[in-house]
Design an enzyme around this catalytic site. Structure first.
Site, short mmCIF file in Angstrom:
data_model
loop_
_atom_site.label_atom_id
_atom_site.label_comp_id
_atom_site.label_asym_id
_atom_site.label_seq_id
_atom_site.Cartn_x
_atom_site.Cartn_y
_atom_site.Cartn_z
N ASP A 226 0.86 -1.21 -0.09
CA ASP A 226 0.04 -0.02 -0.03
C ASP A 226 0.97 1.32 -0.09
O ASP A 226 1.55 1.49 1.08
CB ASP A 226 -0.92 0.19 1.33
CG ASP A 226 -2.14 1.19 1.09
OD1 ASP A 226 -1.75 2.02 0.66
OD2 ASP A 226 -3.14 0.84 1.69
N VAL A 285 -12.32 -8.97 -3.06
CA VAL A 285 -13.78 -8.18 -2.42
C VAL A 285 -13.55 -6.62 -2.49
O VAL A 285 -14.34 -6.15 -1.79
CB VAL A 285 -14.03 -8.78 -0.85
CG1 VAL A 285 -14.51 -10.01 -0.66
CG2 VAL A 285 -12.62 -8.47 -0.08
N ARG A 287 -13.13 -4.32 -5.94
CA ARG A 287 -13.64 -3.85 -7.04
C ARG A 287 -13.37 -4.86 -8.24
O ARG A 287 -12.05 -4.92 -8.34
CB ARG A 287 -13.69 -2.46 -7.38
CG ARG A 287 -14.34 -1.41 -6.54
CD ARG A 287 -15.99 -1.53 -6.76
NE ARG A 287 -16.46 -0.74 -5.53
CZ ARG A 287 -17.23 -1.26 -4.52
NH1 ARG A 287 -16.80 -2.49 -3.97
NH2 ARG A 287 -17.86 -0.45 -3.98
N GLU A 316 -21.65 -5.64 -12.93
CA GLU A 316 -22.63 -6.19 -11.93
C GLU A 316 -24.05 -6.22 -12.36
O GLU A 316 -24.09 -5.10 -12.73
CB GLU A 316 -22.20 -5.77 -10.53
CG GLU A 316 -20.90 -6.12 -10.19
CD GLU A 316 -20.10 -5.93 -8.74
OE1 GLU A 316 -21.33 -5.27 -8.11
OE2 GLU A 316 -19.29 -6.07 -8.41
N HIS A 335 -21.44 -9.94 -4.87
CA HIS A 335 -21.27 -8.54 -4.07
C HIS A 335 -21.73 -8.63 -2.72
O HIS A 335 -22.77 -7.79 -2.25
CB HIS A 335 -21.67 -7.45 -5.16
CG HIS A 335 -20.91 -6.30 -4.70
ND1 HIS A 335 -20.67 -5.13 -5.54
CD2 HIS A 335 -20.53 -5.64 -3.13
CE1 HIS A 335 -20.05 -4.19 -4.72
NE2 HIS A 335 -19.85 -4.33 -3.42
N ALA A 338 -20.36 -6.45 2.07
CA ALA A 338 -20.96 -5.70 3.12
C ALA A 338 -22.45 -6.35 3.61
O ALA A 338 -23.00 -5.62 4.58
CB ALA A 338 -21.14 -4.32 2.55
N1 LIG Z 1 -17.22 -6.31 -1.64
C1 LIG Z 1 -17.90 -5.31 -0.63
O1 LIG Z 1 -19.03 -5.63 -0.49
C2 LIG Z 1 -17.13 -4.45 -0.29
C3 LIG Z 1 -16.08 -3.89 -0.88
N2 LIG Z 1 -15.37 -2.69 -0.34
C4 LIG Z 1 -14.18 -2.13 -1.36
O2 LIG Z 1 -12.80 -2.49 -0.55
C5 LIG Z 1 -12.00 -1.55 -0.94
C6 LIG Z 1 -11.39 -1.19 0.30
O3 LIG Z 1 -11.98 -0.56 1.35
P1 LIG Z 1 -11.68 -0.02 2.60
O4 LIG Z 1 -10.60 -0.69 3.33
O5 LIG Z 1 -12.86 0.64 3.43
O6 LIG Z 1 -10.87 1.46 1.95
P2 LIG Z 1 -9.72 2.38 2.76
O7 LIG Z 1 -9.76 3.64 1.96
O8 LIG Z 1 -9.63 2.13 4.09
O9 LIG Z 1 -8.39 1.39 2.05
C7 LIG Z 1 -8.14 1.31 0.83
C8 LIG Z 1 -6.49 1.38 1.07
O10 LIG Z 1 -6.15 1.15 -0.48
C9 LIG Z 1 -5.01 2.05 -0.60
N3 LIG Z 1 -4.43 2.05 -1.84
C10 LIG Z 1 -4.91 3.01 -2.79
N4 LIG Z 1 -4.09 3.02 -4.13
C11 LIG Z 1 -3.42 1.76 -3.86
C12 LIG Z 1 -2.67 1.04 -4.77
N5 LIG Z 1 -2.41 1.53 -6.05
N6 LIG Z 1 -2.01 0.13 -4.24
C13 LIG Z 1 -2.25 -0.36 -2.99
N7 LIG Z 1 -2.82 0.16 -1.97
C14 LIG Z 1 -3.47 1.13 -2.59
C15 LIG Z 1 -5.04 3.01 -0.13
O11 LIG Z 1 -4.01 3.63 0.63
C16 LIG Z 1 -6.03 2.68 1.27
O12 LIG Z 1 -5.24 2.35 2.46
C17 LIG Z 1 -12.66 -0.53 -1.50
O13 LIG Z 1 -12.71 -0.66 -2.90
C18 LIG Z 1 -14.18 -0.81 -1.26
O14 LIG Z 1 -15.08 -0.21 -2.30
C19 LIG Z 1 -15.36 -2.04 0.86
C20 LIG Z 1 -16.69 -2.75 1.43
C21 LIG Z 1 -17.47 -3.64 1.02
O1 LIG Z 2 -19.10 -0.34 0.69
C1 LIG Z 2 -18.77 -0.64 -0.61
O2 LIG Z 2 -17.82 -0.44 -1.11
C2 LIG Z 2 -19.26 -2.10 -1.03
O3 LIG Z 2 -18.85 -2.35 -1.95
C3 LIG Z 2 -20.51 -2.68 -0.30
O4 LIG Z 2 -21.63 -2.49 -1.69
P1 LIG Z 2 -23.07 -2.54 -1.24
O5 LIG Z 2 -23.23 -1.52 -0.29
O6 LIG Z 2 -23.25 -3.90 -0.75
O7 LIG Z 2 -23.80 -2.40 -2.73
#
Ligand SMILES: NC(=O)C1=CN([C@@H]2O[C@H](COP(=O)(O)OP(=O)(O)OC[C@H]3O[C@@H](n4cnc5c(N)ncnc54)[C@H](O)[C@@H]3O)[C@@H](O)[C@H]2O)C=CC1
Ligand SMILES: O=C(O)C(=O)COP(=O)(O)O
Length: 599
Positions: A226, A285, A287, A316, A335, A338
């Protein structure tokens, strides 16, 4: 006038704010986190938000399923329209009747949505983390605040990542399908163990670090990549931060947790798969777009990637005939990261509170397209925020018709160290004051710099560093507009710019200088500025014209250069004088020029 600390000759240029806001503000959730991390003044920095200026109950459109607790909070404050599965056209039609929109990942909030809102949409709330489905640049250009709910689903996403990791390593999904198909294939589904294996966590933010913590508990060796994560946070949970190449080359398992940005788009591709250990397993998990999905199919076919477990996809839902989805080495979920009961309740409350607060014009802690200003800094700056807007408002009204405002210089005099005074809010408010009286544009902290740039107004900021006590954040603010004619020649400085200066006195904004004249006028209601020959009886003459029309004078102040020469009289009035009264004031023989300004 309050004694000012004496200025030293040190002045320095702060920065030129003619950059567009959208180019300076976070375009991804990670950026907003890094801004937050920079703040040392408050554990929970806040953002000044749009005052929606709503008279009636606002309308909030909820376009995807939201937890009950959040809906209740919304219903207590607004008319809530829960309309799920809207087509893009239906969304664009509905949006013109809405003050706020709440979405999850399934609604694309495109430029067309902002354009169709006709300026009514003030807040978009993303009930979750990723804001890649919201056109942030368009939101900013339309002065629409975007807030998200960045914390409530972190654990759910991390747990889902671990669930996929464990399921994939033991072929759970494939074996389950096989048993249901009437087979009993014990040797086909021998798995691999997690203990002692190396897991590379790509993106060590909220979710990534929770995944790392849990994987350590499973006995894995965890490394992370990161570029923006602090090494001490990684060290604290026994994780080593490494380069991208080292992470992908040494990992037995790779788990993706970065936001989708131009830099991370298709970051796993043919070239990077080729650098991985043969037999690597991948969890996503984050994008779908961070993986080149066609390249992943090739890597699965060639055996570089032994398995992939995917919760997210470029499109999606993905096409039914997608080779990736149908691949026997791929485990999928729709997906669901969350989607736990707990996370959805938490996210719903988090976003409802943020949206209601923003509609009330309160502070938003989770804005993703506005500068962050710690709460206590904002409280301290409040009277200066009023002063800034009013100075902008007065200054632009002094510009004679036909001369376009192009160049504005703002000078802050303060005994504070430059790093200790954040002027972004003040600059935005001056911009609001400058632009709103001469246009129909609604300017706020979100779109101020963008709007100024769009109108060709270049705002530069300068600091005068005063000796003396830094207790008060600012001694004075000066606004100068260059290269324009003035309706009131006395407002021009010696070098020919319209120049106004203001200070805060007893918590209230005051105008303290017009051109080279000292005045002292509390900035409320409306103001008449007159230049006259300095002679006795002038105050009485003007006051009696206003008195005849029952216009209440709230204060008067006279500033002069030298006795019996020219003076400027500033008169505060509660009501707007009629044209006739203003003409009568202008006809008083000793009055050389005058202007009526509304605040
Ligand atoms: N599948 C789902 O339902 C969910 C997906 N997500 C996704 O998970 C991801 C992370 O979410 P959070 O941890 O809450 O976000 P966050 O913002 O806390 O963490 C993201 C991290 O990625 C780092 N980052 C940015 N560019 C980078 C790169 N080029 N290489 C490596 N690291 C890099 C940032 O410095 C940051 O520390 C997001 O894409 C979010 O949309 C989050 C919640 C639920
Ligand atoms: O919070 C995120 O980034 C998620 O990917 C969760 O997506 P959702 O609210 O479940 O459609």
């Amino acid at each position: 006038m309050a004694a000012s600390a004496s200025p030293t000759l040190r002045t320095h240029s702060l920065h030129n704010s003619s950059l567009s806001l959208s180019s300076k503000l976070p375009l991804s959730s990670h950026f907003s986190v890094s801004l937050r991390q920079r703040s040392t003044r408050s554990a929970r920095p806040l953002v000044v938000v749009v005052s929606a200026g709503l008279d009636a109950k606002p309308t909030v459109l909820v376009s995807e399923k939201l937890g009950e607790a959040g809906l209740k909070l919304l219903n207590d404050f607004a008319n809530v329209d829960c309309s799920y599965n809207l087509s893009p056209e239906e969304l664009c039609t509905k949006i013109s009747l809405c003050d706020a929109l709440i979405v999850r990942s399934g609604t694309k909030v495109t430029r067309e949505v902002f354009e169709s809102s006709g300026g009514r949409l003030k807040v978009v709330g993303r009930a979750g983390v990723g804001i890649d489905n919201v056109d942030l640049a368009a939101a900013t250009e339309h002065g629409c605040l975007v807030v998200n709910a960045p914390t409530a689903n972190t654990v759910a996403a991390a747990e889902h990542g671990i669930a996929l990791l464990a399921a994939m390593s033991r072929n759970v999904a494939q074996a389950d399908a096989s048993v249901k198909a009437g087979k009993w294939q014990r040797s086909k589904y021998v798995g691999v163990s997690l203990v002692g294996k190396t897991l590379a966590v790509m993106g060590f933010g909220k979710v990534g670090s929770e995944v790392a913590r849990r994987a350590k508990g499973l006995g894995m060796h965890v490394i992370a990549h990161d570029p923006y994560a602090p090494a001490d946070r990684a060290r604290a949970i026994g994780v080593e931060l490494v380069s991208f190449d080292e992470a992908i080359a040494t990992a037995d398992f790779i788990s993706l947790h970065m936001p989708l940005t131009p830099a991370t788009s298709k970051i796993l591709n043919d070239e990077t798969f080729a650098k991985m250990k043969k037999g690597v397993m991948i969890v996503n998990v984050a994008r779908g777009g961070v993986i080149d999905e066609e390249a992943l199919v090739r890597a699965l076919d060639s055996g570089i990637v032994a398995q992939a477990a995917l919760d997210v996809f470029t499109e999606e839902p993905p096409p039914k005939d997608s080779k990736l989805i149908l691949h026997e080495k791929v485990t999928t979920t729709p997906h669901l990261g969350a989607s736990t009961v707990e996370a959805q309740e938490g996210v719903a409350i988090e976003i409802a509170e943020a949206v209601v607060g923003a509609l009330k014009g309160e502070l938003a802690a989770t804005a993703v397209n506005a500068p962050m200003v710690p709460a206590e800094v904002l409280t301290e700056l409040k009277p200066y925020v009023d002063l800034a807007e009013k100075l902008g408002r007065l200054a632009v009204q002094l510009v004679a018709g036909g001369s376009g405002v192009k160049s504005v210089k703002v000078t802050y005099a303060s005994a504070r160290a430059p790093d200790d005074l954040d002027t972004r809010v003040l600059r935005a408010m001056i911009t609001k004051g400058l632009i709103e009286p001469i246009s129909s544009v609604f300017v706020n902290l979100v779109n101020a710099d963008f709007t100024a740039k769009q109108r060709g107004i270049r705002i530069t900021e300068e600091r005068i560093i005063l000796d003396g006590s830094p207790e008060s954040p600012l001694e004075s603010i000066q606004v100068q507009i260059a290269d324009v004619e003035s309706k009131f020649a006395s407002s021009l400085s010696e070098s020919g710019e319209i120049k106004l200066e203001g200070r805060v006195k007893d918590g209230l904004p005051h105008l303290t200088k017009v051109g080279s004249f000292d005045v002292d006028v509390s900035l409320e209601g409306s103001i008449i500025l007159c230049r006259q020959v300095d002679q006795p009886g002038m105050i009485g003459k003007v006051a009696s014209v206003l008195g005849e029309e029952n216009v209440n004078v709230s204060f008067m102040s006279v500033g002069r250069i030298a006795p019996r020469k020219h003076a400027i009289m500033a008169i505060g009035v509660d009501e707007q004088p009629s044209k006739e009264s203003l003409k009568k004031i202008g006809d008083i023989p000793a009055i050389e020029e005058f202007v009526y300004l509304k605040l």
